[in-house]
Enzyme design. Structure first.
Site, PDB file in Angstrom:
ATOM      1  N   TYR A  55       3.659  -8.176  16.418  1.00  0.00           N
ATOM      2  CA  TYR A  55       3.877  -7.252  15.290  1.00  0.00           C
ATOM      3  C   TYR A  55       4.589  -5.989  15.776  1.00  0.00           C
ATOM      4  CZ  TYR A  55       3.086  -3.467  12.057  1.00  0.00           C
ATOM      5  OH  TYR A  55       3.290  -2.365  11.256  1.00  0.00           O
ATOM      6  N   ALA A 107       9.168  -3.252   3.501  1.00  0.00           N
ATOM      7  CA  ALA A 107       8.678  -4.633   3.479  1.00  0.00           C
ATOM      8  C   ALA A 107       8.527  -5.150   4.903  1.00  0.00           C
ATOM      9  CB  ALA A 107       9.657  -5.525   2.713  1.00  0.00           C
ATOM     10  N   PHE A 146       0.827  -1.214   0.000  1.00  0.00           N
ATOM     11  CA  PHE A 146       0.000   0.000   0.000  1.00  0.00           C
ATOM     12  C   PHE A 146       0.865   1.271   0.000  1.00  0.00           C
ATOM     13  CE2 PHE A 146      -2.081   2.740   3.453  1.00  0.00           C
ATOM     14  CZ  PHE A 146      -2.598   3.632   2.534  1.00  0.00           C
ATOM     15  N   ARG A 169      -8.131   7.953  16.462  1.00  0.00           N
ATOM     16  CA  ARG A 169      -6.891   7.546  15.798  1.00  0.00           C
ATOM     17  C   ARG A 169      -6.313   8.727  15.013  1.00  0.00           C
ATOM     18  NH1 ARG A 169      -7.294   4.149  18.776  1.00  0.00           N
ATOM     19  NH2 ARG A 169      -7.018   1.889  18.608  1.00  0.00           N
TER      20      ARG A 169
HETATM   21  N1  UDP Z   1     -12.199  -0.284  14.460  1.00  0.00           N
HETATM   22  C1  UDP Z   1     -13.571  -0.393  14.497  1.00  0.00           C
HETATM   23  N2  UDP Z   1     -14.151  -1.454  13.853  1.00  0.00           N
HETATM   24  C2  UDP Z   1     -13.441  -2.387  13.186  1.00  0.00           C
HETATM   25  C3  UDP Z   1     -12.044  -2.254  13.130  1.00  0.00           C
HETATM   26  C4  UDP Z   1     -11.450  -1.182  13.787  1.00  0.00           C
HETATM   27  O1  UDP Z   1     -14.271   0.418  15.103  1.00  0.00           O
HETATM   28  O2  UDP Z   1     -14.044  -3.331  12.637  1.00  0.00           O
HETATM   29  C5  UDP Z   1     -11.552   0.843  15.150  1.00  0.00           C
HETATM   30  C6  UDP Z   1     -10.563   0.406  16.233  1.00  0.00           C
HETATM   31  O3  UDP Z   1     -11.190   0.279  17.481  1.00  0.00           O
HETATM   32  C7  UDP Z   1      -9.565   1.547  16.246  1.00  0.00           C
HETATM   33  C8  UDP Z   1      -9.618   2.114  14.823  1.00  0.00           C
HETATM   34  O4  UDP Z   1     -10.795   1.580  14.213  1.00  0.00           O
HETATM   35  O5  UDP Z   1      -9.977   2.545  17.126  1.00  0.00           O
HETATM   36  C9  UDP Z   1      -8.423   1.748  13.984  1.00  0.00           C
HETATM   37  O6  UDP Z   1      -8.274   0.362  13.999  1.00  0.00           O
HETATM   38  P1  UDP Z   1      -7.139  -0.309  13.142  1.00  0.00           P
HETATM   39  O7  UDP Z   1      -7.184  -1.785  13.420  1.00  0.00           O
HETATM   40  O8  UDP Z   1      -7.225   0.163  11.745  1.00  0.00           O
HETATM   41  O9  UDP Z   1      -5.790   0.341  13.731  1.00  0.00           O
HETATM   42  P2  UDP Z   1      -5.163   0.309  15.196  1.00  0.00           P
HETATM   43  O10 UDP Z   1      -6.221  -0.079  16.193  1.00  0.00           O
HETATM   44  O11 UDP Z   1      -4.058  -0.678  15.131  1.00  0.00           O
HETATM   45  O12 UDP Z   1      -4.695   1.689  15.449  1.00  0.00           O
END
Ligand code: UDP
Length: 331
Positions: A144, A77, A11, A212
């Site tokens: 990760y 990568a 991406f 976020r």
């Molecule tokens: N999120 C959500 N529904 C989903 C997936 C993610 O509401 O099905 C929310 C999650 O709680 C977070 C945000 O979207 O606050 C970003 O999630 P993502 O997994 O993209 O990134 P990360 O949590 O690793 O920052």
């Protein structure tokens, strides 16, 4: 100039490749196509200044020849996503740590001028300092995050020991056209856009008030170029949007019904980068407003036609190991 982009079919990598070619440079892409897709490079297909090599960065002997004569290396990568990293930590270590050492060694032996590493803001884990500066405590919550952080440590070590000029960029929630979609449950945009297309409700985690730092991919590409095109080395920079946005706000921009799903263990309520350091040191500023970025994603929504459509049940199944392991671990 001659550049090498690992993960160039991914991406973020594909956007970077497009930009470098657009600026008339020669680019070699190394990608094992585990999550990268050749269609991500459709717009630059056939460009005589682009060389695409199907190799795994963890295989040092195979990648080494491609570093000869290269000016700058961009190392993107990596294996992404939380759940598979909990399930298969060894392959994450192999890709993200061993792969990084192999890239550093290949860069060092070829005498490349600069290397920029794509690090992850997930190293901060659940922090209580907002906006979060680069000096905040490191608390990786899953393999990760740990492997990306270890990769960063190796990058800095190669700078210290071998004087390989390196910079590490800690990326916060990057989104934009071509955001990766695969069979793995992952980044919110991929989940929501597929649900939108299918006319299904958005699966909002918790009450949706969590926020976020959504950072648009072309701004991230700018940060990579700024970091490469400077004399700064051995530094870590946050790359964020300068703001933080709630999931409920994202839902209001996309428009649609919601269902609520449980909050996942180890998940921060907020990510928000302090970007003073990169602004002051490299003169970098994000340009794309969130509302504009979401609109641009919408224009590309067709890319999600063949993406998996997640619902409460399939997400519960896909995240079993997340709850099982992280739910029990001390914070
Ligand atoms: N999120 C959500 N529904 C989903 C997936 C993610 O509401 O099905 C929310 C999650 O709680 C977070 C945000 O979207 O606050 C970003 O999630 P993502 O997994 O993209 O990134 P990360 O949590 O690793 O920052």
């Amino acid at each position: 100039m001659k550049y090498l982009v690992t993960g160039g079919a991914g991406f973020i990598g594909s956007h970077l490749v497009e930009r470098l070619l657009g600026d008339d440079h020669t680019v070699t892409v190394l990608d094992n196509f585990s999550s990268g897709r050749i269609e991500n490079l459709d717009q630059v297909k056939g460009n005589p200044r682009l060389l695409i090599r199907h190799v795994d960065v963890a295989h040092y002997e195979e990648i080494k020849p491609f570093f000869e004569g290269v000016d700058w290396v961009f190392h993107l990568a990596a294996l992404a996503d939380i759940v598979p990293s909990i399930r298969r930590p060894l392959i994450y270590h192999k890709s993200n740590v061993d792969g990084t050492i192999a890239v550093l060694e290949a860069a060092r032996s070829a005498g490349v001028k600069r290397l920029v590493y794509a690090a992850s803001s997930s190293c901060y884990g659940v922090t209580d300092k907002f906006p979060t500066p680069e000096t905040a405590p490191i608390k990786p919550m899953y393999p990760y995050a740990l492997t990306k952080y270890l990769g960063e440590q190796y990058v800095l070590h190669w700078n210290k020991t071998y004087r390989l000029p390196c910079v590490s960029l800690r990326l916060f929630n990057v989104y934009g056209p071509r955001a990766r979609t695969s069979s793995t449950y992952g980044a919110v945009f991929g989940v929501f856009l597929a649900q939108k297309l299918a006319g299904k409700p958005f699966t909002v985690v918790g009450d949706g008030t969590q926020t976020r730092d959504f950072t648009f991919v072309t701004d991230v590409v700018d940060a990579f170029l700024r970091a490469a095109d400077s004399e700064i080395e051995s530094e870590i920079f946050n790359v964020g949007s300068g703001n933080t946005y709630s999931i409920n706000y994202l839902v209001s921009l996309l428009g649609g019904d919601v269902v609520h799903i449980p909050k996942r263990p180890g998940e921060p309520d907020c990510t928000f980068a302090d970007i003073c350091k990169i602004s002051q040191t490299l003169g970098w500023q994000p340009k794309v407003r969130f509302e504009e970025g979401v609109r641009l994603m919408f224009q590309n929504i067709d890319r999600w036609r063949d993406a998996p459509v997640w619902d409460e049940k399939s997400i519960a199944e896909a995240t079993i190991d997340w709850f099982k392991h992280l739910g029990a671990s001390p914070s």
